[in-house]
Write an enzyme that holds these catalytic residues in place. Structure first.
Site, PDB file in Angstrom:
ATOM      1  CE  LYS A 143      -2.908 -11.691  -4.040  1.00  0.00           C
ATOM      2  NZ  LYS A 143      -2.812 -11.367  -2.623  1.00  0.00           N
ATOM      3  CE  LYS A 158      -4.416   1.457   1.735  1.00  0.00           C
ATOM      4  NZ  LYS A 158      -5.563   1.167   2.581  1.00  0.00           N
ATOM      5  CE  LYS A 176     -13.094  -5.951  -2.936  1.00  0.00           C
ATOM      6  NZ  LYS A 176     -14.336  -5.671  -3.653  1.00  0.00           N
TER       7      LYS A 176
HETATM    8  P1  TYM Z   1      -8.432 -12.285   2.677  1.00  0.00           P
HETATM    9  O1  TYM Z   1      -9.823 -11.907   3.096  1.00  0.00           O
HETATM   10  O2  TYM Z   1      -7.683 -11.292   1.852  1.00  0.00           O
HETATM   11  O3  TYM Z   1      -8.456 -13.629   1.887  1.00  0.00           O
HETATM   12  C1  TYM Z   1      -9.133 -14.764   2.399  1.00  0.00           C
HETATM   13  C2  TYM Z   1      -8.364 -16.000   2.015  1.00  0.00           C
HETATM   14  O4  TYM Z   1      -8.287 -16.103   0.590  1.00  0.00           O
HETATM   15  C3  TYM Z   1      -6.933 -16.372   0.222  1.00  0.00           C
HETATM   16  N1  TYM Z   1      -6.666 -15.775  -1.117  1.00  0.00           N
HETATM   17  C4  TYM Z   1      -6.056 -16.431  -2.113  1.00  0.00           C
HETATM   18  N2  TYM Z   1      -5.592 -17.694  -2.188  1.00  0.00           N
HETATM   19  C5  TYM Z   1      -5.036 -18.087  -3.359  1.00  0.00           C
HETATM   20  N3  TYM Z   1      -4.945 -17.285  -4.461  1.00  0.00           N
HETATM   21  C6  TYM Z   1      -5.393 -16.003  -4.427  1.00  0.00           C
HETATM   22  N4  TYM Z   1      -5.335 -15.230  -5.525  1.00  0.00           N
HETATM   23  C7  TYM Z   1      -5.988 -15.524  -3.207  1.00  0.00           C
HETATM   24  N5  TYM Z   1      -6.540 -14.352  -2.819  1.00  0.00           N
HETATM   25  C8  TYM Z   1      -6.947 -14.524  -1.528  1.00  0.00           C
HETATM   26  C9  TYM Z   1      -6.102 -15.684   1.295  1.00  0.00           C
HETATM   27  O5  TYM Z   1      -4.801 -16.221   1.354  1.00  0.00           O
HETATM   28  C10 TYM Z   1      -6.925 -15.985   2.540  1.00  0.00           C
HETATM   29  O6  TYM Z   1      -6.601 -17.253   3.066  1.00  0.00           O
HETATM   30  N6  TYM Z   1      -5.754 -11.369   6.744  1.00  0.00           N
HETATM   31  C11 TYM Z   1      -6.660 -12.319   6.149  1.00  0.00           C
HETATM   32  C12 TYM Z   1      -7.907 -12.563   6.987  1.00  0.00           C
HETATM   33  C13 TYM Z   1      -7.600 -12.998   8.382  1.00  0.00           C
HETATM   34  C14 TYM Z   1      -7.090 -14.261   8.765  1.00  0.00           C
HETATM   35  C15 TYM Z   1      -6.979 -14.191  10.176  1.00  0.00           C
HETATM   36  C16 TYM Z   1      -6.741 -15.433   8.066  1.00  0.00           C
HETATM   37  C17 TYM Z   1      -7.764 -12.239   9.496  1.00  0.00           C
HETATM   38  N7  TYM Z   1      -7.405 -12.961  10.563  1.00  0.00           N
HETATM   39  C18 TYM Z   1      -6.519 -15.280  10.917  1.00  0.00           C
HETATM   40  C19 TYM Z   1      -6.258 -16.521   8.820  1.00  0.00           C
HETATM   41  C20 TYM Z   1      -6.161 -16.435  10.217  1.00  0.00           C
HETATM   42  C21 TYM Z   1      -7.106 -11.761   4.816  1.00  0.00           C
HETATM   43  O7  TYM Z   1      -7.124 -10.579   4.620  1.00  0.00           O
HETATM   44  O8  TYM Z   1      -7.578 -12.690   3.961  1.00  0.00           O
END
Ligand code: TYM
Length: 354
Positions: A211, A132, A214
């Site tokens: 990758k 960011k 959004k």
């Molecule tokens: P978030 O909401 O961005 O994404 C949710 C999950 O989707 C996976 N993901 C992907 N996997 C493979 N290829 C992609 N292109 C792709 N885009 C997204 C992410 O790796 C994720 O597993 N910080 C986390 C949310 C969170 C969390 C936690 C996760 C908050 N607390 C505790 C695990 C444990 C997040 O923003 O994920």
């Protein structure tokens, strides 16, 4: 750190060896918009598969989403929609605890305890914040300390396995670091978790080959309108090699997307076509449109039913929050007692399960 392989079925330990902590799966997902294929194939598909592997906790990370969603009504509706989508995709509230992050205030208190053992440099190296900043966007303290909240999310439930996509592995390393430091200072309080990745979905490509995310506006969403989805798929970027030239399916993002949703036999046939050459990308795109519609058809049907019954989803979330609070409360009490914040309860606070 080695990512966790599929967790073993509860193996019997010889009486003399210390048993590992029981498998407890936990993961969170932000409600920042409709889930895309990266979320599904990287994470949600694993949530569903693992809900029978041990105790499982899954939550909608609305506190994390506050760093990007600033409209209250929209945030509320995104949280509800996320719960609907997760249940429609197969998350079973009878097997897994499904809840909303902010319904468990114990986690934010635990965040502070972890903040006090977190070096600034560790957070400065985290890519969500670095990305960011490098794009010239304003970063607030919420985004900067995001991995600490995420660590508390994980540690509050004594999680052992965290199913995620590749982009979250660094945050789980931070979590392990903080837990290790805290344990070193105050005794064995926290259980160290491991990430669990699936090879086929750890980094799902977007329509442009980067990758899927959004922020890159390159997503294909799980439940988007089929006509809109078709348009997006037909616009997927491809190279300009001539039709007849043989191509390697393994370095083509269009094929990678097709492989996620196509039945095995069709995938093998398509890989063969790539290797032989003499086909157009338009053909692959058409096949992808059809395979995507079939793959998610049943979930779409379930989703329509769930949308018509909002009270059911809210009841699931309320029940999940009560269960989650019980667990997080026990861990928080243990952590507070260990670091000297609770007077008179240190001896009574439960130790981490062996
Ligand atoms: P978030 O909401 O961005 O994404 C949710 C999950 O989707 C996976 N993901 C992907 N996997 C493979 N290829 C992609 N292109 C792709 N885009 C997204 C992410 O790796 C994720 O597993 N910080 C986390 C949310 C969170 C969390 C936690 C996760 C908050 N607390 C505790 C695990 C444990 C997040 O923003 O994920």
């Amino acid at each position: 750190m080695t990512p966790e392989p599929a967790p073993p079925a509860a193996a019997k330990q010889p009486a003399t060896e210390k048993a590992p902590p029981p498998t407890r799966v936990l993961s969170g997902i932000q409600p920042t918009g409709r889930f895309h294929w990266g979320n599904y194939f990287g994470a949600i598909r694993q949530y569903i598969e693992l809900q029978t592997a041990g105790e499982a906790y899954y939550f909608i990370a609305d506190l994390h989403a506050l760093t990007t969603v600033r409209e209250p009504a929209r945030l509320r509706s995104l949280v509800h929609a996320a719960a609907v989508d997760l249940v429609a995709l197969g998350l079973d509230p009878a097997r897994a605890t499904l809840f909303v992050q902010s319904d468990v205030p114990e986690v934010t208190e635990l965040t502070w305890l972890l903040m006090t053992v977190c070096p600034m440099g560790l957070l400065e190296r985290c890519h969500a914040y670095k990305d960011k900043k490098s794009r010239g966007l304003a970063a607030d303290a919420g985004l900067f300390t995001y991995p600490v909240l995420m660590s508390a999310d994980i540690l509050a439930y004594d999680a052992t396995v965290v199913p995620v996509g590749e982009d979250q592995v660094q945050h789980i390393e931070v979590c392990r670091d903080l837990a290790g430091t805290f344990n070193h200072l105050y005794g064995e309080v926290f259980t160290l978790p491991k990430p669990r990745l699936v090879e086929s979905g750890a980094r799902v490509p977007g329509t442009d080959g980067q990758k899927m995310s959004k922020s890159y506006e390159n997503t294909i969403d799980v439940f988007e309108d089929l006509a809109a989805q078709k348009k997006k798929i037909m616009r997927i970027t491809t190279d300009s090699r001539p039709l007849e030239e043989p191509k390697n399916p393994d370095d083509d993002h269009l094929f990678a997307l097709y492989a996620l949703v196509a039945p095995e036999a069709d995938r093998l046939r398509m890989a063969e076509l790539y290797r032989r050459g003499g086909f157009g990308y338009g053909e692959v795109k058409k096949a992808l449109v059809e395979a995507a519609a079939n793959f998610f058809a049943a979930a779409r049907g379930r989703r329509a039913e769930l949308e018509a019954d909002p009270a059911r989803i809210e009841a699931i979330l309320a029940d999940g929050a009560a269960r989650a609070r019980r667990q997080a409360g026990a861990v928080l009490a243990r952590a507070k007692a260990a670091c000297g914040l609770s007077r008179g309860v240190a001896a009574a606070a439960p130790r981490r399960p062996a």
